[in-house]
Design an enzyme around this catalytic site. Structure first.
Site, PDB file in Angstrom:
ATOM      1  CD  GLU A 194     -13.923 116.325  71.540  1.00 26.86           C
ATOM      2  OE1 GLU A 194     -14.582 116.274  70.497  1.00 26.86           O
ATOM      3  OE2 GLU A 194     -12.671 116.390  71.555  1.00 26.86           O
ATOM      4  CE  LYS A 238     -15.684 119.600  66.657  1.00 29.29           C
ATOM      5  NZ  LYS A 238     -14.911 118.344  66.721  1.00 29.29           N
ATOM      6  CB  CYS A 267     -11.790 118.677  69.193  1.00 24.16           C
ATOM      7  SG  CYS A 267     -10.530 117.438  68.766  1.00 24.16           S
TER       8      CYS A 267
END
Length: 515
Positions: free
Chosen positions: A272, A335, A386
């Site tokens: 990321e 995301k 994440c």
């Protein structure tokens, strides 16, 4: 239990839970913490139970989440810790409420404790603003036999088993706390309770087989951890340097492939924020990634920040960059679960009244709508970004969509090694839960591979530049946990509600009988 004993017991409960999690990893203390809180709250008034639960929550979450204050100041850390502690306050009140059920049948303590913990986590994982599942009991069990239960019921079943073990310790070791009870108590009862609980915890896990769900092809995968010029919120002030670090590390890998000292990977994974310069709009950034992909001769999954779709909006994405062809826009994952107050600010005007720090989030991240199923040549990836690894359904959706390898792209440059290891523990659970090989790719560490049985290999150091390459066998079957999805949590949380209702009925009968 006298209040003078219950208060320190509640604090010790939080500290025991804390030490069960990485970076300490003393997983047997998780059931001990559960037992201490249950003992402290038993037979108390609701407010007292809530207060004791809150003490446990503060002692647990404040140090567990201390990495949130490294670069943003104390206020976000304090507010987040207090919010999470409030859920343990609810758990303490619920534990006090169901005391009549435990008093009717002492060994009911174990299942009651288990379902109440699952119910509390189910609520905390979803509220407010999508919840914050950090600190689930299941995530403390990376090295424990009970991790194997994830293959049958995911994180909720592991949490239930840990809390049941705590309930067993309490039921076996409980004694009367009046003077007569203390005089007659035998020293061996708490010891026997601990021994029985430990044996049950180990036996339950060791009897459960784990491994890859089905067989698949073998692929070679490289993780590039390029590192950043400096840790902290301004890591992306040198966005070009971060991108160059990852491109240069990939070119160095290509040189080792060319001279025969390293096998050519079938896939390269960047973390990321590897490119905070939108490579779809910035030609120089795109050219840098293309150079790396063309030289290594393999597709690169690039963690990138993309501008749009609207003004003042951005997207946190994983995009597949193919050698000789460039970005594959059909294999783009955005995301789905941005972090509130970090990647977007809900109720911004109200939040600004609490702290003007919220204006550091200048552009709100827009959530994606599709699971992170990325088809990268010989392998189908299940990409999550994440903190998404903490959310059950986000990971499961990739597996039911066909993912053979779980990939977690993350950026730990604003945190520390404790946060990274806590996150890696979640990856371990997901690998076992879905019977998939998995990996975590971080800008600064910890990066590494995880086998379907939860074992970690090739883990990198923190705040270093490293490239690790490993051959993995893909999996394409489904575990029981993948098949049943949310049902274990629904059933166990439903039983928690039933226990609360049953306690209400019993309390009413007791009041009527005493009238």
């Amino acid at each position: 239990m006298p209040l003078a004993v219950a208060v320190p017991a509640a604090v010790l409960a939080g500290l025991a839970l804390l030490v069960a999690f990485p970076p300490y990893g003393v997983w047997p203390l998780a059931p001990v913490g559960v037992a201490l809180l249950a003992a402290a709250a038993h037979r108390r008034r609701l407010r007292a139970g809530a207060g004791l639960g809150f003490l446990t929550g503060v002692a647990f979450f404040a140090p567990l989440l201390a990495w949130t204050n490294l670069h943003t100041g104390y206020l976000p850390w304090v507010l987040l810790s207090l919010l999470q502690a409030a859920y343990l306050a609810l758990l303490g009140a619920a534990t006090a409420w169901v005391s009549p059920l435990a008093d009717r049948a002492r060994w009911c303590w174990a299942p009651l404790t288990g379902v109440l913990w699952v119910g509390q986590e189910a609520l905390r994982d979803r509220t407010p603003f999508g919840g914050f599942p950090w600190g689930r009991l299941a995530f403390s069990q990376g090295d424990a036999p009970l991790l194997r239960l994830a293959a049958f019921g995911g994180a909720p079943l592991v949490t239930f088993a840990v809390a049941v073990a705590g309930g067993l310790l309490l039921a076996a070791g409980w004694r009367r706390w009046d003077a007569a009870g203390l005089r007659s108590a035998r020293w061996w009862r708490p010891v026997a309770g601990l021994t029985v609980g430990a044996v049950l915890v180990c036996a339950a896990g060791l009897l459960v087989p784990v491994g890859p769900a089905g067989g698949g092809a073998t692929v070679t995968v490289a993780i590039v951890q390029g590192n950043v010029p400096r840790l902290g919120l301004d890591f992306n002030a040198q966005r070009q340097a971060v991108l160059d670090n990852h491109a240069d590390a990939t070119l160095e890998l290509a040189a080792r492939v060319a001279d025969g000292t390293q096998p050519r990977p079938d896939l390269v994974v960047w973390p990321e924020n590897a490119s905070d310069i939108d490579p779809l709009r910035n030609r120089a950034a795109g050219a840098r990634i293309a150079q790396a992909a063309d030289t290594i001769g393999a597709p690169i999954l690039v963690g990138a920040v993309l501008l749009g779709p609207g003004d003042g909006q951005v997207r946190n994405a994983g995009i597949l960059w193919r050698p000789g062809a460039g970005p594959d826009l059909d294999q783009l994952y955005v995301k789905r679960h941005p972090v509130p107050f970090a990647e977007y600010v809900p109720l911004r005007d109200i939040a600004r009244m609490v702290s003007k720090q919220v204006d550091r989030v200048r552009a709100d991240f827009v959530p994606g709508s599709a699971p992170g199923v990325v088809r990268a040549g010989p392998v189908v990836l299940g990409d999550v970004i994440c903190f998404e690894v903490a959310y059950d359904e986000v990971v499961r959706d990739t597996v039911t969509g066909g993912a053979q390898l779980l990939v977690v792209q993350t950026n730990n440059a604003t945190f520390n090694v404790a946060e990274a290891r806590q996150q890696l523990a979640m990856v371990r659970l997901r690998a076992v839960e879905h019977g998939r090989p998995a990996l975590m790719a971080s800008t600064v560490g910890v990066s590494g591979f995880v086998a379907p049985d939860g074992r970690v290999s090739d883990a990198t150091g923190f705040n270093t530049r490293e490239v690790v390459v490993r051959q993995l066998r893909l999996a394409d079957g489904r575990t029981v946990a993948t098949r049943v999805g949310l049902w274990p949590e629904v059933v166990l949380a439903g039983l928690a509600v039933a226990a609360l209702a049953g306690a209400a009925v019993l309390r009413r009968r007791q009041r009527v009988g005493s009238a």
